[in-house]
Design a protein around this motif. Structure first.
Motif, mmCIF file in Angstrom:
data_model
loop_
_atom_site.group_PDB
_atom_site.id
_atom_site.type_symbol
_atom_site.label_atom_id
_atom_site.label_comp_id
_atom_site.label_asym_id
_atom_site.label_seq_id
_atom_site.Cartn_x
_atom_site.Cartn_y
_atom_site.Cartn_z
ATOM 1 N N TRP A 58 0.681 -1.133 0.151
ATOM 2 C CA TRP A 58 -0.050 -0.018 -0.022
ATOM 3 C C TRP A 58 0.802 1.371 -0.094
ATOM 4 O O TRP A 58 0.432 2.380 -0.656
ATOM 5 N N HIS A 59 2.286 1.010 0.495
ATOM 6 C CA HIS A 59 2.983 2.289 0.505
ATOM 7 C C HIS A 59 3.186 3.145 -0.968
ATOM 8 O O HIS A 59 3.398 4.228 -0.894
ATOM 9 N N TYR A 60 2.920 2.192 -1.956
ATOM 10 C CA TYR A 60 3.361 2.804 -3.237
ATOM 11 C C TYR A 60 1.839 3.149 -4.020
ATOM 12 O O TYR A 60 2.155 3.650 -5.404
ATOM 13 N N PHE A 61 0.899 3.178 -3.548
ATOM 14 C CA PHE A 61 -0.569 3.535 -4.156
ATOM 15 C C PHE A 61 -1.311 4.568 -3.429
ATOM 16 O O PHE A 61 -1.508 4.391 -2.080
ATOM 17 N N SER A 62 -2.063 5.400 -4.035
ATOM 18 C CA SER A 62 -3.141 6.285 -3.463
ATOM 19 C C SER A 62 -4.306 5.320 -3.359
ATOM 20 O O SER A 62 -4.655 4.460 -4.089
ATOM 21 N N PRO A 63 -5.238 5.621 -2.492
ATOM 22 C CA PRO A 63 -6.613 4.886 -2.671
ATOM 23 C C PRO A 63 -7.256 5.124 -3.812
ATOM 24 O O PRO A 63 -7.818 4.108 -4.308
ATOM 25 N N ALA A 64 -7.106 6.188 -4.642
ATOM 26 C CA ALA A 64 -7.815 6.212 -5.855
ATOM 27 C C ALA A 64 -7.210 5.353 -6.798
ATOM 28 O O ALA A 64 -7.961 4.829 -7.909
ATOM 29 N N GLU A 65 -5.826 5.137 -6.806
ATOM 30 C CA GLU A 65 -5.350 4.138 -7.790
ATOM 31 C C GLU A 65 -5.540 2.931 -7.453
ATOM 32 O O GLU A 65 -5.879 1.885 -8.578
ATOM 33 N N LEU A 66 -5.595 2.388 -6.174
ATOM 34 C CA LEU A 66 -6.270 0.970 -5.783
ATOM 35 C C LEU A 66 -7.342 0.920 -6.584
ATOM 36 O O LEU A 66 -8.103 -0.340 -6.867
ATOM 37 N N ALA A 67 -8.304 1.916 -6.119
ATOM 38 C CA ALA A 67 -10.000 1.659 -6.477
ATOM 39 C C ALA A 67 -9.812 1.185 -7.996
ATOM 40 O O ALA A 67 -10.857 0.614 -8.458
ATOM 41 N N SER A 68 -9.097 2.130 -8.854
ATOM 42 C CA SER A 68 -9.237 2.143 -10.270
ATOM 43 C C SER A 68 -9.011 0.581 -10.653
ATOM 44 O O SER A 68 -9.402 0.011 -11.560
ATOM 45 N N VAL A 69 -7.708 0.049 -10.101
ATOM 46 C CA VAL A 69 -7.109 -1.113 -10.505
ATOM 47 C C VAL A 69 -8.252 -2.221 -10.038
ATOM 48 O O VAL A 69 -8.547 -3.262 -11.078
ATOM 49 N N LEU A 70 -8.697 -2.044 -8.919
ATOM 50 C CA LEU A 70 -9.504 -3.344 -8.510
ATOM 51 C C LEU A 70 -10.698 -3.266 -9.174
ATOM 52 O O LEU A 70 -11.382 -4.335 -9.240
ATOM 53 N N HIS A 71 -11.459 -1.901 -9.572
ATOM 54 C CA HIS A 71 -12.600 -2.058 -10.343
ATOM 55 C C HIS A 71 -12.330 -2.210 -11.766
ATOM 56 O O HIS A 71 -13.230 -3.155 -12.419
ATOM 57 N N ALA A 72 -11.385 -2.331 -12.219
ATOM 58 C CA ALA A 72 -11.182 -2.409 -13.987
ATOM 59 C C ALA A 72 -10.629 -3.867 -14.157
ATOM 60 O O ALA A 72 -10.827 -4.762 -15.150
ATOM 61 N N LEU A 73 -10.112 -4.525 -13.226
ATOM 62 C CA LEU A 73 -9.326 -5.987 -13.450
ATOM 63 C C LEU A 73 -10.044 -7.022 -12.492
ATOM 64 O O LEU A 73 -10.625 -6.857 -11.513
#
Length: 276
Positions: free
Chosen positions: A202-217
């Motif tokens: 988690w150190h390398y990602f913003s919550p928005a980045e995580l949300a986008s990746v997990l939603h799309a993949l």
């Protein structure tokens, strides 16, 4: 629930740029109750063998207690708390009988067949709850820098680069009892995604980045992508990292319970080498 739901899960683990792996990760479907699932990330600390012994103990204790758990009659929150307490005791005994100082974080969530989800954490391993690509809630770290954020002395962004970002104020195996912060999602819905992960991810990602990746993949695609991206962003200084991703999808057939569980990847998926 008025509709059937499918749980799709994947795990990921990588030793990063360390010479040894102290993280452990678990996705465990209940042996007798379909749609009942326990997920855990444990980040061991205390040297090559000490940290691994601590995280191993967390998973061993979780397996033993979950085997006896019944979602129809037992309290999920109490089970998770017992996993932490018993793991902590054994880790402390290990420290007394050896020259090592084993410690571990824990981030664990349990999904019941009726769709309620219970979680708790101790340390700086996190759990995130997303819905349709938006962050709903996440755990708050038991760490020194989080206390600075809580007091308004630094921002979340500054906490990520703070020189004391790795100092914990509580975990399993410490002299004091571990802090236990519970949370309840009363009803999971289609579009929900849960992720537990160690700080090496988690150190390398913003919550928005995580949300986008997990939603799309898919969960498997997401675990592989996030590990590879974290490895690339670490630039040769990455910690051990691990994660569990669970996605909730709706099925057409009506049911009063979760329809089932699909594991989207083997129990420990090592991501490909980082992109140049």
């Amino acid at each position: 629930m008025s509709k059937a739901f499918r749980l799709t899960a994947s795990t990921g683990i990588h030793k990063g740029d360390r010479s040894y792996q102290q993280d452990q990760v678990l996705v465990l479907p209940h042996p007798r109750h379909n749609g009942c699932l326990l997920c855990i990330v444990a980040d061991g600390m205390g040297g090559r063998s000490g940290g691994r012994k601590a995280s191993d103990q967390v998973l061993m204790t979780a397996r033993q207690l979950f085997e006896r758990y019944s979602p129809d009659s037992d309290d999920a929150a109490a089970l998770l708390k017992l996993i932490v307490q018993e793991s902590h005791i054994v880790i402390r005994l290990t420290a007394l009988s050896s020259e090592q100082e084993p410690h571990s974080t824990i981030a664990a969530f349990l999904i019941n067949p009726q769709g309620d989800c219970h979680w708790l954490h101790a340390g700086d391993s996190r759990i995130y709850h997303f819905h349709n690509g938006k962050l709903v809630y996440r755990t708050t770290d038991h760490s020194y820098v989080q206390s600075l954020v809580d007091r308004g002395e630094i921002t979340e962004a500054q906490a990520n680069t703070h020189p004391h970002a790795n100092i914990l104020v509580g975990c399993l195996g410490a002299e004091n009892d571990p802090p236990i912060t519970p949370h309840l999602i009363s009803q999971l819905r289609p579009g929900d995604v849960l992720m537990a992960c160690s700080d090496g991810l988690w150190h390398y990602f913003s919550p928005a980045e995580l949300a986008s990746v997990l939603h799309a993949l898919t969960p498997r695609e997401a675990t592989e992508f996030l590990i590879a991206k974290a490895r690339a962003r670490a630039r040769g200084t990455g910690d051990n990292l691990s994660l569990v991703v669970v996605k909730v999808d709706a099925l057409e057939q009506a049911s009063q319970r979760f329809a089932g569980f699909d594991q989207d990847a083997p129990p420990a998926t090592t991501a490909p080498a980082p992109a140049p």
